[in-house]
Design a protein around this motif. Structure first.
Motif, mmCIF file in Angstrom:
data_model
loop_
_atom_site.group_PDB
_atom_site.id
_atom_site.type_symbol
_atom_site.label_atom_id
_atom_site.label_comp_id
_atom_site.label_asym_id
_atom_site.label_seq_id
_atom_site.Cartn_x
_atom_site.Cartn_y
_atom_site.Cartn_z
ATOM 1 N N TYR A 1 5.111 -1.338 5.592
ATOM 2 C CA TYR A 1 5.833 -0.993 6.376
ATOM 3 C C TYR A 1 4.772 -0.289 7.269
ATOM 4 O O TYR A 1 5.170 0.164 8.149
ATOM 5 N N LYS A 2 3.960 -1.006 7.187
ATOM 6 C CA LYS A 2 2.927 -1.193 8.968
ATOM 7 C C LYS A 2 2.498 0.561 8.906
ATOM 8 O O LYS A 2 1.991 0.865 9.696
ATOM 9 N N GLY A 3 1.569 1.153 7.694
ATOM 10 C CA GLY A 3 2.249 2.884 8.563
ATOM 11 C C GLY A 3 0.409 2.547 8.485
ATOM 12 O O GLY A 3 -0.963 2.331 8.314
ATOM 13 N N ALA A 4 0.078 3.924 9.153
ATOM 14 C CA ALA A 4 -0.788 4.085 9.921
ATOM 15 C C ALA A 4 -2.193 3.998 9.030
ATOM 16 O O ALA A 4 -3.594 4.425 9.137
ATOM 17 N N VAL A 5 -2.041 5.083 7.442
ATOM 18 C CA VAL A 5 -2.362 5.231 6.751
ATOM 19 C C VAL A 5 -2.624 4.479 5.353
ATOM 20 O O VAL A 5 -1.859 4.127 5.136
ATOM 21 N N GLN B 1 -4.086 10.250 -7.302
ATOM 22 C CA GLN B 1 -3.800 11.029 -6.080
ATOM 23 C C GLN B 1 -4.626 11.682 -5.812
ATOM 24 O O GLN B 1 -5.266 12.252 -4.423
ATOM 25 N N THR B 2 -5.654 12.129 -5.839
ATOM 26 C CA THR B 2 -7.080 12.965 -6.101
ATOM 27 C C THR B 2 -7.990 11.894 -5.213
ATOM 28 O O THR B 2 -8.748 11.592 -4.143
ATOM 29 N N VAL B 3 -8.299 9.984 -5.348
ATOM 30 C CA VAL B 3 -8.445 9.235 -4.576
ATOM 31 C C VAL B 3 -7.911 9.708 -3.519
ATOM 32 O O VAL B 3 -8.729 8.873 -2.305
ATOM 33 N N TRP B 4 -6.506 9.469 -3.033
ATOM 34 C CA TRP B 4 -5.872 8.875 -1.912
ATOM 35 C C TRP B 4 -6.281 10.008 -0.727
ATOM 36 O O TRP B 4 -6.597 10.208 0.223
#
Length: 385
Positions: free
Chosen positions: A24-28, A237-240
């Motif tokens: 999706y080419k998202g920024a994050v 989730q925490t890694v992110w």
């Protein structure tokens, strides 16, 4: 993109180790929460406990880039990282020399667990290299240091410790939490393994529990073989969240460090404060050493209230600054080491390390220094009355 070692620090914080959103080419970075991956027809057999999910792998790259090492591993807490690193290189019959003033949790781990495994240990009398030398034995495998130290902000000569270790074929480990990779890169001085409570500056928002190890690929591989048995991996989730937080690491730490310098200078000239422990003060006994090996003096300090001012009464009267167990968040916090980080030590052990009842450990946030000073003055006034 250029090699990470050639990128600016903010660019490294933002871009190295980001997971590309190819779909999706998202920024994050997208987050991969799966705990079950294919095992056939794949290059990597992925499993969270093996530290190799997509988010884990990429975060390792970011932390390694920040500490200027070849590789890194992330864990569920700082103690998970410390215990995995020490147990990876120590076995029955081995010996480790440990700096005297260290985080209380590390001290308690060593004295509570090592005897069970037949691992010998010796604590130095100070943070000076001269105190390490006589403790080295034929079976010594690790020299363990912490600089700046918790909670008295002592400075250990990393270059001298690394040289001593190499002369004797010994590995060096450092808890680099208080400085963070922004203010100090121990690899530049010859230290082998860098340890962090990533709960602190790397997370930086008081909402993440994590740990990190940075070292060569060879050392990380050996630690990994031990770590997969202990199961101290971090959830994705925490890694992110940690990867998100690291994007602002340099901005946060620099602002916090600036606040700490101003605050230390104010406290040193306050009649109600007996002593301030901060490496950025010229009165600090290791100020010149700190200048040589730190890029900034950090955002942690400790101070002793004058006799007659109760430490808990003072903290209970604070309005902006939060008395709180942890440190390094955006908000300024205080803690009494005798009741928290070093509570497991006896009174005799604490006093031997210079940790008195009136000692306050102070973590500077990003608030305006003037507001923090006003808060301290009103709390002292109320505590005295």
């Amino acid at each position: 993109m250029k090699e990470s070692k050639k990128l600016g620090i903010n660019t490294t914080c933002v871009h190295v180790g980001e997971v590309k959103d190819a779909q999706y080419k998202g920024a994050v970075s997208p987050i991969y929460t799966s705990t079950s991956y294919a095992f056939d027809g794949v290059d990597v057999k992925r499993y969270p406990r093996y530290f190799n999910t997509p988010n884990q792998e990429m975060l390792h790259k970011k932390i390694a880039a920040l500490e200027k090492t070849e590789d890194a591993l992330i864990f569920g807490s700082g103690m998970a990282a410390i215990s995995a690193a020490l147990f990876a290189f120590l076995q029955k019959g081995d010996h480790v020399v440990i700096q005297q003033v260290i985080y209380g949790g590390t001290y308690n781990f060593i004295v509570s667990e090592f005897d069970k495994f037949g691992i010998e240990y010796s604590f130095t009398e100070s943070d000076k290299v001269e105190d390490f030398k006589p403790l080295i034995k034929e079976n010594t495998k690790v020299l363990y240091i912490e600089t700046p130290s918790n909670p008295l902000l002592g400075i250990t000569d990393m270059k001298a410790i690394a040289a001593l270790a190499k002369e004797n074929g010994i590995l060096t480990m450092i808890d680099n939490t208080f400085a963070s990779p922004i203010n100090q890169n121990p690899i530049d001085f010859g230290i082998d393994i860098m340890l962090h409570s990533a709960t602190k500056y790397m997370g930086g928002h008081s909402d993440i529990s994590a740990g990190a190890i940075a070292a060569t690929k060879e050392h990380i591989e050996k630690i990994w073989k031990t770590a997969i048995n202990f199961g101290g991996n971090l959830s994705d989730q925490t890694v992110w969240l940690l990867e998100r937080s690291l994007k602002t690491l340099n901005l946060r730490v620099k602002e916090q460090t600036k606040n700490a310098q101003k605050m230390a200078e104010f406290l040193e000239n306050n009649a109600d404060i007996d002593r301030v422990y901060y490496p950025g003060l010229k009165s600090h006994p290791q100020y010149e050493l700190a200048k040589k090996q730190m890029k900034g003096f950090g955002a942690m300090m400790s101070f002793e209230l004058s006799e007659g001012i109760d430490a808990m009464k003072f903290q209970n009267h604070l309005q902006l600054i939060k008395p709180s167990m942890s440190l390094a968040g955006l908000e300024s916090t205080t803690v009494s080491p005798v009741q928290t980080t070093h509570a497991l030590l006896s009174e005799e052990e604490r006093l031997a390390r210079g940790i008195k009842d009136g000692l306050i450990r102070f973590s500077l946030g990003i608030e305006e220094t003037e507001d923090l000073i006003e808060d301290i003055l009103q709390a002292i006034k109320k505590a005295k009355s």
